[in-house]
Design a protein around this motif. Structure first.
Motif, mmCIF file in Angstrom:
data_model
loop_
_atom_site.group_PDB
_atom_site.id
_atom_site.type_symbol
_atom_site.label_atom_id
_atom_site.label_comp_id
_atom_site.label_asym_id
_atom_site.label_seq_id
_atom_site.Cartn_x
_atom_site.Cartn_y
_atom_site.Cartn_z
ATOM 1 N N LEU B 10 0.836 -1.197 0.000
ATOM 2 C CA LEU B 10 0.000 0.000 0.000
ATOM 3 C C LEU B 10 0.873 1.250 0.000
ATOM 4 O O LEU B 10 0.630 2.197 -0.760
ATOM 5 C CB LEU B 10 -0.885 -0.022 1.252
ATOM 6 C CG LEU B 10 -2.097 0.890 1.238
ATOM 7 C CD1 LEU B 10 -3.059 0.453 0.170
ATOM 8 C CD2 LEU B 10 -2.780 0.874 2.598
ATOM 9 N N CYS B 53 -5.704 7.451 -2.978
ATOM 10 C CA CYS B 53 -5.173 6.100 -3.111
ATOM 11 C C CYS B 53 -5.216 5.389 -1.756
ATOM 12 O O CYS B 53 -5.611 4.237 -1.655
ATOM 13 C CB CYS B 53 -3.748 6.196 -3.641
ATOM 14 S SG CYS B 53 -2.970 4.630 -3.914
ATOM 15 N N ALA B 54 -4.827 6.102 -0.716
ATOM 16 C CA ALA B 54 -4.620 5.443 0.575
ATOM 17 C C ALA B 54 -5.884 5.327 1.406
ATOM 18 O O ALA B 54 -6.183 4.263 1.958
ATOM 19 C CB ALA B 54 -3.558 6.204 1.357
ATOM 20 N N ALA B 57 -8.727 2.602 0.798
ATOM 21 C CA ALA B 57 -8.143 1.282 1.027
ATOM 22 C C ALA B 57 -7.908 1.050 2.512
ATOM 23 O O ALA B 57 -8.204 -0.020 3.047
ATOM 24 C CB ALA B 57 -6.835 1.166 0.251
ATOM 25 N N CYS B 142 -7.164 0.778 -4.084
ATOM 26 C CA CYS B 142 -5.996 1.631 -4.177
ATOM 27 C C CYS B 142 -5.845 2.146 -5.604
ATOM 28 O O CYS B 142 -5.678 3.352 -5.834
ATOM 29 C CB CYS B 142 -4.791 0.780 -3.822
ATOM 30 S SG CYS B 142 -3.624 1.589 -2.823
#
Lengths: 297, 462
Positions: B10, B53-54, B57, B142
């Motif tokens: 990640l 993105c983070a 997720a 992600c």
């Protein structure tokens, strides 16, 4: 030379273009006219209250005051004017040794209050400061009640034996400072709750409560509005009947209104000292003239 | 994939998203004539991509990890035949741990019934599926998040404000964690205390003069009843804290005044950190210093003047504790004294006051709230301190105000109640929670009291 130092203080009533011009002129002038070795005018009086000779002040290796000699007469109001950074506040702070609180500050020369050498190692600074009081630029009442603010000095010096005496000192001081009518009903309210002008008059009352002989004022009106300023100026005139006063000011009108004699400082030197009227109408030195006509400052 | 590896992946992906966001914003800016034509700096576009993105997720990952275990357990138990279904809480736990032990290989398969073995296998496979699914879901989220953010990058996008909002939320969440933890601790202590007060009356606890918490594990044991009067402990705590504060407050305050008002810069730069080292010494070191050096010394001194001093005394513990908390007082007091404006000092000195008069009459009242804060912090430390007391003041719950005798404190008793083999629902262990609650309330009341005092006496400069 040190024109940058004076940049931040625009001359009164000038716009930017005029100021630029003034700065150029000043730069030219400082090259053309060297400092006088001797102060022009009449810095000395007979039988002075304070006799100051060849005063030099150093901050570490930086010399802030260069050989200033002048007298302050009895019951006289002397104003010290000059551009920012010219050393007038530093000079004033020598007169009751407030510069002692700054570690790196060294004072040379002969400074006398009547016959007392101010920098005599045997002198009790605390007693000196009771004789030479000081009012600061920013009103700095203690976070105590109005009464306690004024009673602070008398209590420390044991000027009052009874509560009654103390009450009287507080009332007289507040009356002299022209604040009594405004605060007599709330003497026990905090002094910090007053308006700026009232706070400054409270500080003056606090200073005269210990019956000093000389009162030093370091730009006492610079944080005040015009009405409060007018009140303080009126007060200064009244106080001069019983006290000797030295006042540092940035306002030339103020100097003209309140003082008997005016000293013009420039880059740590005393350029000219004369009767206030002479300084403002027929200045002897070019630098003085340039300053008071607003060409720089 | 294991969670640790997944997190690592990640991080890599988020870094990638950041980089791509940065690249894209620069690419967009170039034809426009530089980054000043973008709404936000490229950094914000990049941060926004990284966040997109983070965050989704991470949220899914967190929820998944929080709930997957219990869901899997439910499913495994449901798969058991009816005769093995657990009936009550303890058999539920037993069956479950059996299954888990088989699954982890701690328990050989041939030791258990075949349905359990089958369930273990089921558990294993469910776990694998879950881990796999989690990996896929997280990676997909992600990528989607990153791609979405990448696509949305445009010169008009208000990325700066969005990043600001996310950060604001983050700060708020962090603050909430601290508050919720406090609430959680208070609640747990409170509930256990209520259970304790079900066994021992509140009045016995609060006003009882005897503390001997030994209760019988079996009916035939001698030390059956136990006495749970907290007064001796409370007194012991107060006695030791009072001694400690008597040492720390004057010494700390005066050293703060020296450092702030009198010491030269050179002395100050050396002395202040040196004083603060005191706070860094482990309490156990103070403990044996108190027990092995100070206590015998006090005992010897006492004997030489004909006093009977216990070898473990409140005085020894209090003195050493006082030394320990000096920095709490001095450091905070020094900070607030230094913060009092120079104008206040000038005003007072200009009136002909000496330095010490100025400190006493002007600086001290103005700095009072901060000084009080330091003293409170020190007091809380003193009340909560355990190690020094265990080692130097003993365990005997004497009800005494004589500092030369051995006493014990609330914290010490909590430690002794909860260490060793214990039943966790006996009055003895529950008493620890009641003591904890009492300690908490004491500190709270002290804080409120101190705040009140500060409000009354402070002299506020603007």
């Amino acid at each position: 030379m040190e024109t940058a130092q004076q940049l931040d203080k625009p001359a009164l009533g000038t716009n930017d273009a005029a100021r630029d011009k003034a700065i150029n002129e000043q730069a030219a002038m400082t090259q053309d006219t060297p400092y006088p070795d001797q102060t022009v005018g009449t810095p000395f009086v007979d039988d002075p209250k304070m006799r100051l000779r060849d005063v030099e002040v150093f901050y570490d290796d930086n010399q802030a005051i260069h050989g200033v000699s002048l007298d302050i007469g009895k019951n006289e109001v002397v104003s010290l004017i000059g551009p920012s950074g010219c050393g007038k506040s530093t000079f004033l702070r020598c007169l009751n040794r407030m510069n002692d609180t700054i570690d790196i500050c060294k004072v040379k020369g002969s400074l006398h209050l009547e016959s007392q050498d101010l920098y005599d190692p045997k002198l009790d600074v605390v007693e000196l400061r009771a004789r030479v009081g000081m009012v600061f630029q920013k009103p700095n009442p203690f976070p105590k009640s109005i009464y306690d603010n004024v009673a602070y000095g008398p209590r420390i010096h044991g000027l009052a034996n009874k509560k009654y005496d103390l009450d009287e000192i507080v009332e007289t001081s507040l009356r002299k400072a022209g604040l009594w009518e405004e605060v007599k009903d709330r003497l026990h309210a905090p002094g910090t709750g007053l308006s700026g002008g009232q706070q400054q008059r409270l500080c003056i009352a606090r200073t005269i409560a210990v019956s000093p002989e000389v009162v030093l004022m370091d730009e006492p009106c610079s944080a005040l509005d015009p009405i409060a300023t007018a009140k303080i100026e009126e007060l200064i005139s009244e106080l001069s009947e019983s006290y000797t006063i030295a006042i540092v000011t940035h306002s030339m009108q103020q100097a003209a209104r309140v003082s008997h004699r005016t000293a013009y400082f420039h880059l740590g030197r005393l350029v000219e000292m004369n009767d206030t009227e002479t300084v403002f109408t027929k200045p002897e030195h070019d630098l003085t003239e340039a300053y008071i006509t607003g060409r720089f400052g | 994939m294991q969670t640790g590896n997944l997190l690592l992946l990640l991080v890599v992906m988020v870094a990638g998203a950041y980089y791509l966001g940065l690249r894209r914003s620069f690419a967009l800016a170039r034809p426009l004539g530089g980054i000043r034509h973008l709404h936000s700096l490229p950094f914000y576009f990049a941060m926004r991509s990284a966040m997109w993105c983070a965050l989704p997720a991470l949220v899914v990952l967190g929820l998944w990890l929080a709930f997957d275990d219990s869901i899997i357990r439910q499913q495994v138990l449901a798969s058991l035949p009816a005769e093995l279904q657990p009936t009550d809480a303890s058999s539920y736990n037993l069956t479950l741990s059996k299954i888990q032990n088989v699954a982890s290989g701690a328990l050989p398969v041939n030791f258990v019934e075949p349905p359990i073995a089958a369930a273990a296998e089921h558990l294993q496979s469910l776990r694998q599926t879950s881990a796999m699914a989690l990996t896929v879901v997280v990676i997909v989220l992600c990528m989607f998040g990153g791609a979405w953010a990448w696509l949305k990058v445009s010169p008009q996008l208000r990325a700066r404000q969005q990043v600001e909002r996310v950060l604001q939320t983050l700060f708020m969440l962090c603050a909430t964690v601290a508050i919720l933890t406090t609430v959680g601790i208070v609640m747990s202590v409170l509930f256990e205390s209520i259970r304790f007060f079900g066994k021992v009356p509140v009045t016995d606890f609060l006003f009882g003069l005897q503390w001997s918490p030994q209760t019988a594990l079996r009916a035939d044991q001698v030390a059956s009843g136990g006495a749970f009067g907290a007064v001796p402990l409370f007194m012991g705590t107060m006695l030791i804290s009072a001694i400690a504060l008597l040492v720390a407050v004057p010494v700390g305050l005066m050293s703060a005044i020296y450092l702030a008002e009198y010491a030269s810069k050179r002395v100050r730069t050396v002395a202040k950190p040196a004083l603060e080292v005191l706070a860094g010494v482990p309490t156990v070191v103070y403990g044996f210093f108190a027990a092995l050096t100070v206590a015998p010394f006090i005992r010897g001194m006492g004997e030489s003047v004909g006093l009977d001093v216990a070898s473990e005394s409140a005085l020894a513990a209090g003195l050493v504790m006082g030394i320990m908390i000096i920095p709490f007082v001095s450091s905070l007091a020094d900070d607030v004294i230094t913060a009092v404006p120079q104008a206040m000092r000038d005003g007072s000195l200009g009136l002909g006051a000496t330095k010490s008069e100025t400190i006493k009459k002007v600086i001290f009242p103005a700095a009072l709230p901060g000084i009080m804060g330091g003293i409170l912090l020190a007091a809380s430390r003193a009340i909560g301190e355990t190690m020094i007391v265990v080692m130097a003041a003993g365990l005997a719950a004497n009800l005494t105000a004589n500092p030369l005798e051995a006493v014990t404190t609330i914290t010490v008793q909590i430690v002794t109640l909860l260490t060793g083999d214990q039943e966790f629902d006996s009055a003895k262990t529950l008493a620890a929670f009641a003591l904890g609650l009492m300690l908490f309330i004491t500190t709270l009341v002290m804080n409120i009291f101190a705040l009140h005092i500060v409000k009354k006496y402070r002299e506020q400069y603007d």
